[in-house]
Design a protein around this motif. Structure first.
Motif, short mmCIF file in Angstrom:
data_model
loop_
_atom_site.label_atom_id
_atom_site.label_comp_id
_atom_site.label_asym_id
_atom_site.label_seq_id
_atom_site.Cartn_x
_atom_site.Cartn_y
_atom_site.Cartn_z
N LEU A 1 -2.17 1.85 -4.08
CA LEU A 1 -3.48 1.27 -3.42
C LEU A 1 -3.48 1.49 -1.93
CD1 LEU A 1 -5.96 -0.24 -3.56
CD2 LEU A 1 -4.25 -2.46 -3.32
N GLU A 2 -2.31 1.32 -1.16
CA GLU A 2 -2.26 1.19 0.26
C GLU A 2 -2.34 2.83 0.74
OE1 GLU A 2 -2.63 -1.05 2.48
OE2 GLU A 2 -2.69 -2.37 0.56
N ASN B 1 0.97 -1.12 -5.84
CA ASN B 1 0.46 -1.62 -4.35
C ASN B 1 0.62 -0.47 -3.51
OD1 ASN B 1 -0.33 -4.11 -5.02
ND2 ASN B 1 1.72 -5.19 -4.53
N ALA B 2 2.17 0.32 -3.69
CA ALA B 2 2.06 1.46 -2.73
C ALA B 2 0.94 2.38 -2.81
CB ALA B 2 3.40 2.13 -2.98
N PRO C 1 -7.48 -2.73 -6.59
CA PRO C 1 -6.18 -2.41 -6.97
C PRO C 1 -5.90 -1.97 -8.56
CG PRO C 1 -6.58 -4.69 -6.34
CD PRO C 1 -7.87 -4.20 -6.57
N ARG D 1 -6.19 3.71 0.24
CA ARG D 1 -6.90 3.05 1.61
C ARG D 1 -6.66 4.09 2.76
NH1 ARG D 1 -5.78 -3.34 0.02
NH2 ARG D 1 -7.17 -3.43 -1.45
N LYS D 2 -5.40 4.28 2.93
CA LYS D 2 -4.95 5.19 4.13
C LYS D 2 -5.78 6.50 3.99
CE LYS D 2 -1.17 6.75 6.93
NZ LYS D 2 0.38 6.76 7.18
#
Length: 514
Positions: free
Chosen positions: A380-381, A377-378, A398, A384-385
């Motif tokens: 993925l985020e 998840n880290a 994901p 996105r950023k």
């Protein structure tokens, strides 16, 4: 963050490099006589209606017919078709605001009930020709401006979702609705936030004039024919990005310099001073380190932090990016921690690659395997950023348990491809070379010819930086100084990173190749 635009003209092409804090993040290459650009409006002729595809192939003048799906006809297609009937072949203009809007075209229907072979229709390029495919087109016409997008044959006003303030939305809606004539709708862009009614009215007036110009061209048009051309890629980028406030725009061509300056002075006069004409002897892309970055970033292998690297492959169906740790693993950290750090370091470079090469369609990224959901998840985020500033529409899924991330990214023009491998400048692929010790003699022979036979009084010689250092070494006693005295001419030796070790090019005082 400092943003700079570096514009280099090669005669047949215009290269536009966007730098963020000195890093190359976008490279646009525009043909000076390009056609079938996204946004161009044509009068086309239906070549074949394909009921099974619920689509039609339309002749717009490209070597392959353009593709038009039923869903791309647009809700106002019946009204647009009526415009073609009333205007084409007529000598008298119609009052567009007095035109009666027809019923909307339903989202479900058969294209064979709407189009027939040989029918003339107005279409707009939605995607440029890519690979073996012709252009993708739409009849849902829109004309983009600085502060809004004009939509003929509509009476609706939409506001950009990126404008957060409800008060600002109400203010902009009120201004636009009070200015727009009947039969015109609009999408208000984020750049309109905080702008005055006068700024917005000027934009609307300019866009309506463009549409009326297209209608004037339609009067005597015979398909396939261009009715309205999108602005050049240079001004399009300025239109879309200038609200992010560039710190400098550097141009090495006089004509483009005046074009850019005139465009900026019209839309944002206070920003006119950021446009600079480049007069340096070193090529503009070498001066701003663009050439070197292109050679580093457009290869199959792209190195980033601590020896880790990406492998970038392209296929007809998708793009594949493989993340490799190289020799960077730390002995005092766990394998999971090493993998996470490497993946997080790869994320900004991947986002940069997507923008730089304008990769579209499906992108599959093979990250180094991560075993915990928290770490996946880290990543993925972080992705996105990193892609938040990407202007192309995209969707990020994901990571799977195999470490694969899938991204879809809007593709409206061919991927930017630059061949960075060079044919050996020494042997030109033959495997045999002239004696390298004679290079300075070869250059001097050319100098003698241009000065004595062609009567040039000033010569600029572009050579590899190593060769330039050799010829200029010694100051007043250098080879260059001796040539100046011997031949009675001004001779400048300029290092050029884009040239091979024994390549050289001669230019006159105006900078034209000779």
């Amino acid at each position: 963050m400092t943003k700079e635009l570096v514009i280099h003209s090669t005669g047949t092409e215009i290269d536009i490099a966007l730098l963020e804090d000195g890093q190359l993040v976008e490279l646009n290459r525009e043909k000076t006589k390009s056609s079938f650009t996204v946004g161009d409006i044509y009068l086309g002729k239906v070549h074949k209606v394909m009921g099974g595809l619920n689509a039609a192939f339309v002749d717009v003048g490209y070597q392959k017919d353009a593709f038009l799906h039923y869903l791309d006809l647009g809700s106002a297609f019946h009204s647009l078709n009526e415009v073609v009937k009333q205007v084409n072949g007529k000598h008298q203009k119609i009052d567009f605001s007095a035109l009666k809007i027809q019923n909307d075209l339903g989202k479900e229907g058969k294209i064979s009930n709407v189009l027939t072979n040989g029918q003339q229709i107005i279409v707009q390029i939605a995607k440029e020709p890519i690979s073996t495919k012709g252009p993708r087109i739409t009849s849902d016409i829109s004309i983009a401006g600085r502060h809004l997008v004009l939509i003929p044959l509509s009476n609706k006003v939409h506001i950009s979702q990126k404008i957060r303030s409800n008060e600002e939305k109400k203010r902009l809606r009120s201004i636009v609705e009070s200015i727009l004539p009947r039969n015109y709708g609009a999408i208000v862009r984020t750049a309109a936030e905080g702008k005055t009614a006068e700024d917005i009215e000027a934009d609307i007036t300019q866009l309506i004039a463009k549409w009326e110009g297209a209608l004037s061209a339609l009067q005597q048009a015979q398909p396939p024919q261009l009715l309205l051309s999108e602005e050049s890629r240079t001004t399009t980028i300025l239109r879309d990005l200038l609200n992010d406030s560039f710190t400098h725009i550097h141009v090495d061509n006089e004509q483009i310099f005046h074009e850019v300056k005139e465009y900026i002075s019209a839309i944002e006069p206070e920003a006119e001073k950021i446009v600079k004409m480049y007069h340096g002897n070193i090529p503009i892309f070498d001066q701003f380190d663009v050439t070197k970055q292109i050679k580093q970033l457009f290869g199959r292998t792209v190195v980033f932090k601590r020896g880790a690297y990406l492998i970038v492959e392209h296929t007809e169906a998708l793009h594949v990016i493989d993340v490799n740790s190289g020799k960077r693993a730390k002995s005092d950290e766990t394998q999971e921690a090493n993998a996470l750090e490497c993946n997080l370091n790869a994320v900004p470079e991947i986002a940069r690659q997507l923008r730089l090469k304008d990769m579209g369609g499906i992108i599959v990224i093979d990250f180094i395997d991560l075993h915990t959901a928290q770490n996946r998840n880290a990543v993925l985020e972080a992705m996105r950023k990193a892609m938040a500033n990407d202007r192309a529409k995209h969707n990020i899924l994901p990571l799977t348990k195999f470490g694969l991330m899938q991204i879809t990214r809007q593709r409206v023009r061919p991927e930017t491809q630059i061949v960075i491998n060079e044919k050996c400048p020494t042997c030109h692929g033959t495997g045999e070379i002239a004696p390298s010790v004679l290079l300075d003699a070869q250059i001097e022979n050319q100098v003698a010819y241009y000065v004595r036979e062609k009567h040039y009084k000033l010569l600029k010689i572009h050579v590899h930086p190593y060769v330039a250092a050799y010829i200029n070494r010694g100051g007043l006693f250098s080879k260059r100084a001796k040539w100046c005295v011997r031949y009675g001419a001004v001779i400048k030796v300029i290092p050029n990173d884009s040239l091979g070790m024994i390549e050289y090019k001669f230019y006159n005082a105006l900078g034209d190749a000779i």
